[in-house]
Write an enzyme that holds these catalytic residues in place. Structure first.
Site, PDB file in Angstrom:
ATOM      1  N   HIS A 278       0.831  -1.202   0.000  1.00  0.00           N
ATOM      2  CA  HIS A 278       0.000   0.000   0.000  1.00  0.00           C
ATOM      3  C   HIS A 278       0.878   1.269   0.000  1.00  0.00           C
ATOM      4  CE1 HIS A 278      -4.486   0.509   0.669  1.00  0.00           C
ATOM      5  NE2 HIS A 278      -4.109   1.771   0.644  1.00  0.00           N
ATOM      6  N   ARG A 281       1.767   2.718   3.430  1.00  0.00           N
ATOM      7  CA  ARG A 281       0.775   3.532   4.161  1.00  0.00           C
ATOM      8  C   ARG A 281       0.019   2.727   5.210  1.00  0.00           C
ATOM      9  NH1 ARG A 281      -0.211   8.253   1.105  1.00  0.00           N
ATOM     10  NH2 ARG A 281      -2.439   8.478   1.500  1.00  0.00           N
TER      11      ARG A 281
HETATM   12  C1  LIG Z   1      -2.844   9.161  -1.808  1.00  0.00           C
HETATM   13  C2  LIG Z   1      -2.973   7.675  -1.945  1.00  0.00           C
HETATM   14  C3  LIG Z   1      -4.232   7.093  -1.884  1.00  0.00           C
HETATM   15  C4  LIG Z   1      -4.364   5.701  -2.021  1.00  0.00           C
HETATM   16  N1  LIG Z   1      -5.631   5.151  -2.021  1.00  0.00           N
HETATM   17  C5  LIG Z   1      -5.754   3.826  -2.239  1.00  0.00           C
HETATM   18  C6  LIG Z   1      -7.049   3.250  -2.353  1.00  0.00           C
HETATM   19  O1  LIG Z   1      -8.070   3.934  -2.284  1.00  0.00           O
HETATM   20  N2  LIG Z   1      -7.124   1.908  -2.536  1.00  0.00           N
HETATM   21  C7  LIG Z   1      -6.004   1.107  -2.640  1.00  0.00           C
HETATM   22  O2  LIG Z   1      -6.118  -0.109  -2.818  1.00  0.00           O
HETATM   23  N3  LIG Z   1      -4.776   1.638  -2.553  1.00  0.00           N
HETATM   24  C8  LIG Z   1      -4.622   2.981  -2.374  1.00  0.00           C
HETATM   25  N4  LIG Z   1      -3.371   3.513  -2.316  1.00  0.00           N
HETATM   26  C9  LIG Z   1      -2.185   2.644  -2.540  1.00  0.00           C
HETATM   27  C10 LIG Z   1      -1.848   2.552  -4.029  1.00  0.00           C
HETATM   28  O3  LIG Z   1      -2.841   1.851  -4.749  1.00  0.00           O
HETATM   29  C11 LIG Z   1      -0.518   1.832  -4.276  1.00  0.00           C
HETATM   30  O4  LIG Z   1      -0.544   0.583  -3.650  1.00  0.00           O
HETATM   31  C12 LIG Z   1       0.674   2.627  -3.765  1.00  0.00           C
HETATM   32  O5  LIG Z   1       0.486   4.005  -3.996  1.00  0.00           O
HETATM   33  C13 LIG Z   1       1.934   2.151  -4.499  1.00  0.00           C
HETATM   34  O6  LIG Z   1       3.071   2.834  -4.041  1.00  0.00           O
HETATM   35  P1  LIG Z   1       3.685   4.123  -4.797  1.00  0.00           P
HETATM   36  O7  LIG Z   1       2.790   5.262  -4.429  1.00  0.00           O
HETATM   37  O8  LIG Z   1       5.036   4.238  -4.212  1.00  0.00           O
HETATM   38  O9  LIG Z   1       3.648   3.857  -6.277  1.00  0.00           O
HETATM   39  C14 LIG Z   1      -3.208   4.899  -2.189  1.00  0.00           C
HETATM   40  C15 LIG Z   1      -1.946   5.495  -2.247  1.00  0.00           C
HETATM   41  C16 LIG Z   1      -1.816   6.867  -2.136  1.00  0.00           C
HETATM   42  C17 LIG Z   1      -0.443   7.483  -2.240  1.00  0.00           C
END
Ligand SMILES: Cc1cc2nc3c(=O)[nH]c(=O)nc-3n(C[C@H](O)[C@H](O)[C@H](O)COP(=O)(O)O)c2cc1C
Length: 382
Positions: A278, A281
Site C-alpha cells: 500500500h 501507508r
Molecule cells: C494518496 C494515496 C491514496 C491511495 N488510495 C488507495 C485506495 O483507495 N485503494 C487502494 O487499494 N490503494 C490505495 N493507495 C495505494 C496505491 O494503490 C498503491 O498501492 C501505492 O500508492 C503504491 O506505491 P507508490 O505510491 O510508491 O507507487 C493509495 C496510495 C496513495 C499514495
C-alpha cells in the site's frame, strides 16, 4: 521549473510540493508511522544493479506487455488512489484519460473523488479497472461491483491490506481530516497556495463520490465516518470465494506479501496477485514489495499473473520488476505527483517520463524486448 521541463518523477514531486498545500502534499507523499517501509520501497530498487549485455541489436525496441490478456504499451497499471482530486480538480478523470493516452489501464479507487460512471463517461475508451474493499456492508460491496460491471471495468481489484487504517503521522501532525477542517496551519497553507485554493473553491471539496448515493451519505463528514466504521477487520479468505462468485471478469488480489497467502489466492481462483504494501501507508516496517516479489513468483509458478507496486519512480524500476518476474507494475504516487504538479499536462508528463526511461533502459541493458527480461540481468548489491 515548468511541468514540460520535468525530467524525472522526482522533478514532478518537487513541483507538486510547491503547488499543493502542505497537508495535501503530505497526504499523498506520506506513509505510516516512521515511514521506514516508504524508504525501503525505493531503497530496495536501488539495491538491485543491472548487469547488461553488449553488442545486441537494440535499434528496435518493444516495451509493451500483456496484462490480463490485453496488450499494454507499457507493463504498467495506474494504481487506485482515493481522494485524488485533492491534487487537482477531477484528478481521477485526468489520470484515466492520461493512462488511456499512455496505453495502460487505470484503476478507479473505491474512494475515488469522481463517481465511477462519470469517469467512464469522460474516458469512454479507457481500460478501466475497479478497486474495492470488503466492507462490513456486503450489499454495498455488491452494488459497487455491479456498477463497475455496468461501466465495463475489465478487472476487479480487492485490496486486502486494510483491516483498519494505518497510522499516518504526517496527517495527524498536520491535523489533516476528511473533510478538511480550517485549522490555523491549513488557513496559512490556503493563503500560500492561492491557485489550489481557487480551484477548490470553484470545484468543491473532494469527497468519496462513489458513496454519494441516495440516503447513504448526506455530508462529507458522514461519508468519512461511514467508510471508517465500515472497514471490516474480520474479513477472511472465505470472502474472496464469495467475490469470485459475483465477479465474472478478471480478479486481482492487492496487498499480498507472503508466499503462503499467494498460494491461497491461487486456490481461490484469482487471476492476478498484486504484491503490495500500500505504498508503505499501512503496516510500517513491513518488507518492501520488490523484496517479497521473488518468493511470490516462485510460489505462484505461473498460475496467476503477478504485479508489484511501491516505490516505482523510474523506468529502470519497471525493468527491475519485470526482470524479477512481475508481469506489470502498479504506480500510485508517480501519477499523483504529475497531476499535482500540473493537471493533465503533469499526468501525461509522468507517464511519458516512465515510458522514455523504460525504453532507454531496455536499450542500455541490451534487452530490446521487455518480455525477455529475466533475473540474469540483475545483481543484488550488498
Ligand atoms: C494518496 C494515496 C491514496 C491511495 N488510495 C488507495 C485506495 O483507495 N485503494 C487502494 O487499494 N490503494 C490505495 N493507495 C495505494 C496505491 O494503490 C498503491 O498501492 C501505492 O500508492 C503504491 O506505491 P507508490 O505510491 O510508491 O507507487 C493509495 C496510495 C496513495 C499514495
Amino acid at each position: 521549473m515548468k511541468v514540460a521541463e520535468a525530467s524525472t518523477i522526482e522533478d514532478l514531486r518537487a513541483l507538486a510540493s510547491a503547488r499543493l498545500p502542505r497537508a495535501v502534499f503530505d497526504f499523498i507523499d506520506g506513509a505510516a508511522d516512521d515511514e521506514v517501509t516508504l524508504h525501503w520501497n525505493a531503497a530496495d530498487f536501488d539495491s538491485l544493479a543491472f548487469c547488461p549485455r553488449v553488442l545486441v541489436d537494440v535499434s528496435k525496441r518493444d516495451g509493451s506487455g500483456t496484462i490480463l490478456g490485453n496488450r499494454s504499451s507499457l507493463p504498467l497499471i495506474v494504481a487506485p488512489t482515493g481522494l485524488a482530486s485533492l491534487a487537482w480538480p477531477l484528478a481521477d478523470v485526468v489520470l484515466a484519460q492520461a493512462a488511456h493516452g499512455a496505453g495502460v489501464p487505470f484503476t478507479i479507487s473505491t474512494s475515488s473523488s469522481v463517481r465511477m460512471e462519470d469517469i467512464r463517461r469522460a474516458a469512454p475508451d479507457a481500460r478501466l479497472w475497479f478497486q474495492v474493499y470488503l466492507y462490513k456492508d456486503r450489499d454495498l460491496v455488491l452494488s459497487l461491483i455491479a456498477r463497475a460491471r455496468a461501466i465495463d471495468c475489465e478487472s476487479l481489484v480487492i485490496t486486502v491490506d486494510v483491516p483498519l487504517l494505518g497510522r499516518r503521522l504526517r496527517d495527524r501532525r498536520n491535523r489533516f481530516t476528511v473533510p478538511l477542517r480550517p485549522t490555523g496551519r491549513l488557513i496559512w497553507d490556503l493563503v500560500r497556495c492561492p491557485r489550489w485554493t481557487g480551484q477548490i473553491l470553484s470545484n468543491g471539496v473532494p469527497r468519496m463520490q462513489n458513496f454519494v448515493d441516495g440516503q447513504r451519505a448526506a455530508s462529507v463528514a458522514s461519508l468519512a465516518a461511514l467508510m471508517t466504521s465500515n472497514m471490516d477487520a474480520s474479513v477472511t479468505w472465505d470472502s474472496i470465494g464469495w467475490v469470485r462468485d459475483h465477479w465474472p471478469g478478471h480478479l486481482v488480489l492487492k496487498g499480498v506479501l507472503h508466499a503462503e497467502d499467494a498460494e491461497r489466492a491461487v486456490a481461490c481462483g484469482v487471476d492476478a496477485i498484486a504484491v503490495s504494501n500500500h505504498g508503505g501507508r499501512q503496516l510500517d516496517s513491513v518488507t518492501s514489495a520488490i523484496r517479497a516479489l521473488p518468493e511470490i513468483i516462485s510460489a505462484v509458478a505461473g498460475r496467476t499473473e503477478v504485479f508489484v507496486d511501491g516505490g516505482i519512480r523510474r523506468g529502470s524500476d519497471i525493468a527491475k520488476a519485470r526482470a524479477l518476474g512481475a508481469n506489470a507494475v502498479m504506480v500510485g504516487r508517480a501519477g499523483l505527483y504529475g497531476v499535482g504538479a500540473g493537471g493533465r499536462a503533469g499526468a501525461d508528463r509522468a507517464f511519458a517520463i516512465l515510458a522514455e526511461e523504460f525504453d532507454r533502459c531496455l536499450a542500455l541493458v541490451g534487452c530490446p524486448i521487455a518480455a525477455h527480461l529475466d533475473q540474469s540481468w540483475l545483481r543484488q548489491r550488498e
